[in-house]
Motif scaffolding. Structure first.
Motif, PDB file in Angstrom:
ATOM      1  N   ARG A   4     -13.314 -45.954 -11.253  1.00 52.05           N
ATOM      2  CA  ARG A   4     -13.459 -44.561 -10.844  1.00 52.05           C
ATOM      3  C   ARG A   4     -14.162 -43.748 -11.935  1.00 52.05           C
ATOM      4  NH1 ARG A   4      -8.125 -42.342  -9.014  1.00 52.05           N
ATOM      5  NH2 ARG A   4      -8.570 -43.707  -7.278  1.00 52.05           N
ATOM      6  N   THR A   5     -13.780 -43.968 -13.179  1.00 49.75           N
ATOM      7  CA  THR A   5     -14.400 -43.254 -14.299  1.00 49.75           C
ATOM      8  C   THR A   5     -15.866 -43.648 -14.439  1.00 49.75           C
ATOM      9  OG1 THR A   5     -12.281 -43.185 -15.441  1.00 49.75           O
ATOM     10  CG2 THR A   5     -14.238 -42.798 -16.778  1.00 49.75           C
ATOM     11  N   SER A   7     -17.793 -44.800 -12.072  1.00 46.86           N
ATOM     12  CA  SER A   7     -18.487 -44.237 -10.915  1.00 46.86           C
ATOM     13  C   SER A   7     -18.793 -42.753 -11.138  1.00 46.86           C
ATOM     14  CB  SER A   7     -17.631 -44.424  -9.672  1.00 46.86           C
ATOM     15  OG  SER A   7     -18.210 -43.790  -8.574  1.00 46.86           O
ATOM     16  N   ARG A   8     -17.833 -42.050 -11.695  1.00 50.00           N
ATOM     17  CA  ARG A   8     -18.028 -40.621 -11.964  1.00 50.00           C
ATOM     18  C   ARG A   8     -19.163 -40.401 -12.962  1.00 50.00           C
ATOM     19  NH1 ARG A   8     -15.533 -36.756 -15.579  1.00 50.00           N
ATOM     20  NH2 ARG A   8     -15.835 -34.693 -14.677  1.00 50.00           N
ATOM     21  N   TYR A   9     -19.179 -41.193 -14.030  1.00 46.76           N
ATOM     22  CA  TYR A   9     -20.233 -41.045 -15.034  1.00 46.76           C
ATOM     23  C   TYR A   9     -21.601 -41.455 -14.483  1.00 46.76           C
ATOM     24  CZ  TYR A   9     -16.978 -39.852 -18.743  1.00 46.76           C
ATOM     25  OH  TYR A   9     -16.049 -39.217 -19.511  1.00 46.76           O
ATOM     26  N   CYS A  11     -22.526 -41.159 -11.306  1.00 45.06           N
ATOM     27  CA  CYS A  11     -22.941 -40.044 -10.443  1.00 45.06           C
ATOM     28  C   CYS A  11     -23.403 -38.846 -11.269  1.00 45.06           C
ATOM     29  CB  CYS A  11     -21.804 -39.629  -9.514  1.00 45.06           C
ATOM     30  SG  CYS A  11     -21.603 -40.705  -8.096  1.00 45.06           S
ATOM     31  N   LEU A  12     -22.736 -38.585 -12.374  1.00 49.01           N
ATOM     32  CA  LEU A  12     -23.144 -37.487 -13.244  1.00 49.01           C
ATOM     33  C   LEU A  12     -24.523 -37.757 -13.834  1.00 49.01           C
ATOM     34  CD1 LEU A  12     -22.469 -34.767 -14.491  1.00 49.01           C
ATOM     35  CD2 LEU A  12     -21.319 -35.987 -16.350  1.00 49.01           C
ATOM     36  N   ARG A  46     -19.798 -35.358  -6.464  1.00 42.43           N
ATOM     37  CA  ARG A  46     -18.908 -36.489  -6.684  1.00 42.43           C
ATOM     38  C   ARG A  46     -18.502 -36.652  -8.143  1.00 42.43           C
ATOM     39  NH1 ARG A  46     -21.229 -36.519  -2.371  1.00 42.43           N
ATOM     40  NH2 ARG A  46     -20.924 -37.842  -0.581  1.00 42.43           N
ATOM     41  N   SER A  47     -19.116 -35.887  -9.024  1.00 47.62           N
ATOM     42  CA  SER A  47     -18.841 -36.105 -10.448  1.00 47.62           C
ATOM     43  C   SER A  47     -18.523 -34.828 -11.218  1.00 47.62           C
ATOM     44  CB  SER A  47     -20.042 -36.790 -11.110  1.00 47.62           C
ATOM     45  OG  SER A  47     -21.196 -35.992 -10.984  1.00 47.62           O
ATOM     46  N   SER A  48     -19.176 -33.729 -10.858  1.00 48.80           N
ATOM     47  CA  SER A  48     -18.991 -32.484 -11.592  1.00 48.80           C
ATOM     48  C   SER A  48     -19.066 -31.305 -10.622  1.00 48.80           C
ATOM     49  CB  SER A  48     -20.068 -32.340 -12.668  1.00 48.80           C
ATOM     50  OG  SER A  48     -19.987 -31.081 -13.288  1.00 48.80           O
TER      51      SER A  48
END
Length: 130
Positions: A4-5, A7-9, A11-12, A46-48
């Protein structure tokens, strides 16, 4: 958790890169701005969330993003500019040094993109207001 982390980075990173390319597209002809801003707001959502809100509230990029998200519509000014640039690209292709079938494929692709853009609705005036 790690996925998840990650994926977030990712997407960012996509959001920041797309935003950067979109800003460059303001100054470089034939490089679309709105498409990259739409990718940026999608990835930022999705990220920020803060970055996504900033993009939607931006005076230059926000109205086109909101029109697309709300109505899948393209503002008239963006349609005209896109079609003018696609026409210029067709002219460059015709004058360029490329085999005839390559020119035909590129020309057909650009005309198809222009037709798709023209057939998108124009946003209602109420959707441009926040």
């Amino acid at each position: 958790m790690i996925v998840r982390t990650l994926s977030r980075y990712l997407c960012l990173a996509v959001a920041i890169l797309s935003f950067g390319v979109g800003v460059v597209g303001i100054f470089v002809p034939l490089l679309p701005t709105t498409v990259f801003m739409l990718i940026a707001v999608w990835a930022a959502s999705r990220s920020s969330p803060r970055f996504a809100i900033w993009l939607r509230d931006h005076p230059r990029f926000g109205p086109a993003i909101l029109a697309w998200e709300r109505e899948r519509a393209i503002p008239r000014r963006a349609k005209i500019l896109a079609c003018l640039l696609l026409t210029a690209s067709c002219g460059v292709i015709v004058l360029g040094d490329l085999v005839w079938w390559g020119k035909g494929l590129l020309f057909t692709g650009l005309v198809s993109i222009a037709a798709w853009i023209i057939t998108r609705p124009t946003p209602r005036a109420s959707s441009l207001l926040r």
